[in-house]
Design a protein around this motif. Structure first.
Motif, PDB file in Angstrom:
ATOM      1  N   LEU A   5       0.824  -1.219   0.000  1.00 29.30           N
ATOM      2  CA  LEU A   5       0.000   0.000   0.000  1.00 29.30           C
ATOM      3  C   LEU A   5       0.851   1.260   0.000  1.00 29.30           C
ATOM      4  O   LEU A   5       1.760   1.395   0.822  1.00 29.30           O
ATOM      5  N   ASP A  57      -1.850   6.280  -2.117  1.00 26.29           N
ATOM      6  CA  ASP A  57      -2.884   6.480  -3.132  1.00 26.29           C
ATOM      7  C   ASP A  57      -2.963   5.323  -4.113  1.00 26.29           C
ATOM      8  O   ASP A  57      -3.594   5.446  -5.159  1.00 26.29           O
ATOM      9  N   HIS A  58      -2.332   4.188  -3.789  1.00 19.01           N
ATOM     10  CA  HIS A  58      -2.361   3.064  -4.734  1.00 19.01           C
ATOM     11  C   HIS A  58      -2.139   1.765  -3.951  1.00 19.01           C
ATOM     12  O   HIS A  58      -1.691   1.792  -2.791  1.00 19.01           O
ATOM     13  N   THR A  86      -0.605  15.347   7.285  1.00 19.63           N
ATOM     14  CA  THR A  86      -1.845  16.069   6.956  1.00 19.63           C
ATOM     15  C   THR A  86      -2.975  15.637   7.883  1.00 19.63           C
ATOM     16  O   THR A  86      -3.849  16.435   8.222  1.00 19.63           O
TER      17      THR A  86
HETATM   18  F1  LIG Z   1      -5.112   1.461  -1.374  1.00 23.42           F
HETATM   19  C1  LIG Z   1      -5.281   2.735  -1.728  1.00 23.42           C
HETATM   20  F2  LIG Z   1      -5.023   2.849  -3.056  1.00 23.42           F
HETATM   21  F3  LIG Z   1      -6.547   3.088  -1.509  1.00 23.42           F
HETATM   22  C2  LIG Z   1      -4.332   3.627  -0.940  1.00 23.42           C
HETATM   23  C3  LIG Z   1      -4.701   3.573   0.487  1.00 23.42           C
HETATM   24  C4  LIG Z   1      -5.405   4.513   1.194  1.00 23.42           C
HETATM   25  C5  LIG Z   1      -5.594   4.181   2.561  1.00 23.42           C
HETATM   26  C6  LIG Z   1      -6.246   4.888   3.612  1.00 23.42           C
HETATM   27  N1  LIG Z   1      -6.779   6.122   3.476  1.00 23.42           N
HETATM   28  C7  LIG Z   1      -6.344   7.094   2.499  1.00 23.42           C
HETATM   29  C8  LIG Z   1      -6.021   8.358   3.152  1.00 23.42           C
HETATM   30  N2  LIG Z   1      -7.102   8.802   4.006  1.00 23.42           N
HETATM   31  C9  LIG Z   1      -7.005  10.015   4.583  1.00 23.42           C
HETATM   32  N3  LIG Z   1      -7.951  10.577   5.338  1.00 23.42           N
HETATM   33  N4  LIG Z   1      -7.596  11.788   5.806  1.00 23.42           N
HETATM   34  C10 LIG Z   1      -6.362  12.143   5.447  1.00 23.42           C
HETATM   35  C11 LIG Z   1      -5.691  13.405   5.809  1.00 23.42           C
HETATM   36  F4  LIG Z   1      -5.708  14.220   4.748  1.00 23.42           F
HETATM   37  F5  LIG Z   1      -6.328  13.965   6.844  1.00 23.42           F
HETATM   38  F6  LIG Z   1      -4.426  13.119   6.114  1.00 23.42           F
HETATM   39  S1  LIG Z   1      -5.603  10.991   4.497  1.00 23.42           S
HETATM   40  C12 LIG Z   1      -8.167   7.937   4.364  1.00 23.42           C
HETATM   41  C13 LIG Z   1      -7.704   6.562   4.501  1.00 23.42           C
HETATM   42  N5  LIG Z   1      -6.347   4.344   4.843  1.00 23.42           N
HETATM   43  C14 LIG Z   1      -5.802   3.134   5.075  1.00 23.42           C
HETATM   44  N6  LIG Z   1      -5.154   2.419   4.138  1.00 23.42           N
HETATM   45  C15 LIG Z   1      -5.058   2.949   2.895  1.00 23.42           C
HETATM   46  S2  LIG Z   1      -4.299   2.256   1.502  1.00 23.42           S
END
Ligand SMILES: FC(F)(F)Cc1cc2c(N3CCN(c4nnc(C(F)(F)F)s4)CC3)ncnc2s1
Length: 484
Positions: free
Chosen positions: A165, A168-169, A310
């Motif tokens: 992971l 974003d991917h 962030t």
């Molecule tokens: F597999 C993908 F392509 F989808 C990439 C992944 C995303 C992601 C995630 N996210 C993405 C980031 N995310 C955010 N939420 N708030 C964020 C911030 F801007 F406050 F930092 S970043 C929500 C959860 N949470 C756990 N694991 C993963 S693996």
């Protein structure tokens, strides 16, 4: 061998969040590894039943009884579980002796998933991440396809295939040493998918999209953390289904306490977000969780992840802790390398909305403690913008435009000249050495983990002669503590 065992089956019919947590605990603590298909189906059925449009109205107005869920019968789960297994077993011939997965095997499993998907559907819709979505609607999002491939390989007996992971991917690793990599899903809009190919070693692998070759390589237990992180409680753009959010929060605490989030910064950040909304009595406070996510990214991923900063910056911003927010965003800016439109949007919002909003409040208010008087805030702001400019220098596509310049000029001009004068931009080694000799500590924006006085040289050192710099800060920035 994973599987749907008797001690799991006795928990059915599932009626409460506690039952689901117990099922996950059984699976996570069993001597054999947790069964990804089973857990993804259970989480998916519950999420769908509480967020689908049919009972959306009900969920918003319905008073929530403690812990109650719509009853989940074992039959529902068994039918879906057996369907997934038969899709996999029929598609991939079994006579081959088990051993490690091959690229052909991984590509074959990816094709089985890929060719089962509905021809065209809105890929970014919510609730398309679980095997329930795949089995009941033939729809998966980008993450969901990668997860389904790993779950498919597990049910075929290839336990060397794991989820990789970035922020974003998603892709997979496999093989005897876990060093083989393969794309198994698409990324973004309009990009040709590269399924079956290995993750390049070139420029693209060093981009943010592949977190500069520092991805989260999941164990089986971390793959459970990924499916739990991917649970989406949203009912609509303004409301969350309360029980789904509570279930996600309790499952993340279970994974946290079992130690499976240690190397998974985004999952810690997800838990921090949920705790900020509704803190759980007697647990680690959300502020510390956001810091733990940052520490995890620094310790295990050479500080190449942006989202921990962030997440943390967003928390400080929502709680009007603007000085700390600047520091988190400056740290985030230090991380970015090459461009990617997703992370670009994050920085665009910080630079052109969040920071100008703070400046408006800070310059209109009469707060004596205003950040406009703090050289360190000005230094962090410069570091934030400097990172973005370096991003511009290093990237093929232009990043900055006039839309960036206006808020930048407005923001910088809000700091008085005497405050700005206290910030020294040191641009070369000799000056840096002088500074080091005098002050012993310095900020080194490219080699955070070598902050304790190593000789590593960054291309720009920003120091402020801030007297008695008091609070313990969490950035690699250690401003000199006396007048230069
Ligand atoms: F597999 C993908 F392509 F989808 C990439 C992944 C995303 C992601 C995630 N996210 C993405 C980031 N995310 C955010 N939420 N708030 C964020 C911030 F801007 F406050 F930092 S970043 C929500 C959860 N949470 C756990 N694991 C993963 S693996």
């Amino acid at each position: 061998m994973a599987g749907f065992r008797d001690l799991d089956k006795v928990l059915f019919p599932i009626k409460s969040i506690n039952n689901v947590v117990q099922l996950f605990r059984n699976q996570l603590e069993s001597p054999s590894e947790p069964d990804l298909a089973l857990l993804s189906i259970v989480a998916g059925v519950i999420e769908n039943s509480l967020t689908s449009r049919s009972n959306a109205a009900l969920q918003v107005c319905e008073p929530v009884e403690q812990n109650n869920l719509p009853i989940l019968e074992i039959k529902t789960v068994e039918i879906l579980y057996d369907k997934f297994r038969s899709i996999m077993l029929n598609a991939v011939d079994q006579n081959k002796a088990k051993g490690f997965a091959t690229r052909d095997l991984v590509k074959k499993v990816s094709d089985v998933i890929w060719n089962s998907l509905t021809r065209s559907y809105y890929k970014d819709r919510a609730h398309l991440q679980s095997l329930y979505s795949f089995l009941s609607g033939n729809k998966l999002d980008c993450f969901g396809v990668a997860f389904a491939v790993v779950a498919g390989c597990q049910c075929l007996g290839y336990n060397d295939v794991h989820l990789a992971l970035s922020e974003d991917h998603a892709w997979v690793i496999f093989g005897e040493n876990g060093t083989e990599t393969a794309e198994v899903t698409w990324h973004g809009k309009g990009n040709e998918d590269k399924r079956g190919q290995e993750i390049g070693k070139g420029v693209s692998a060093r981009s943010w999209l592949y977190v500069n070759n520092k991805p989260v390589i999941c164990t089986r237990h971390m793959e459970v953390a990924a499916l739990v992180s991917a649970i989406n409680p949203s009912l609509n753009s303004t409301h969350d289904a309360y029980e789904v959010a509570l279930l996600q929060q309790e499952l993340l605490w279970l994974l946290y306490e079992l130690g499976h989030l240690k190397k998974y910064p985004m999952a810690i950040g997800n838990l921090g977000d949920l705790e900020e909304i509704a803190a759980t009595e007697g647990k680690v406070p959300c502020k510390d969780l956001f810091q733990e996510a940052v520490t995890s990214a620094r310790s295990y991923y050479s500080n190449q992840h942006v989202y921990p900063y962030t997440y943390q910056g967003g928390y400080f911003y929502r709680n009007k802790m603007y000085e700390e927010a600047f520091e988190s965003w400056a740290n985030a800016s230090d991380v970015i390398r090459l461009d990617d439109e997703e992370i670009y949007k994050e920085f665009l919002e910080i630079a052109n909305e969040l920071i100008p909003h703070i400046m408006k409040i800070e310059s209109s208010g009469f707060s004596a403690n205003t950040i406009l008087k703090k050289p360190k805030c000005f230094a962090d702001l410069l570091r934030f913008y400097d990172g973005i400019c370096q991003w511009e220098e290093g990237s093929a596509t232009p990043v900055l435009h006039i839309g960036w310049a206006k808020p930048l000029v407005l923001t910088i001009s809000k700091f008085d000249a005497d405050v700005r004068a206290q910030v020294n931009i040191v641009c070369d080694k000799s000056e840096e050495d002088k500074l080091l000799k005098k002050n012993g500590t310095y900020f080194n924006n490219n080699n955070y983990e070598k902050e304790n006085g190593s000789t590593a040289v960054s291309d720009s050192v920003v120091s402020t002669n801030v007297k008695n710099h008091s609070d313990k800060d969490n950035s690699p920035f250690h401003p000199s503590i006396e007048a230069l």
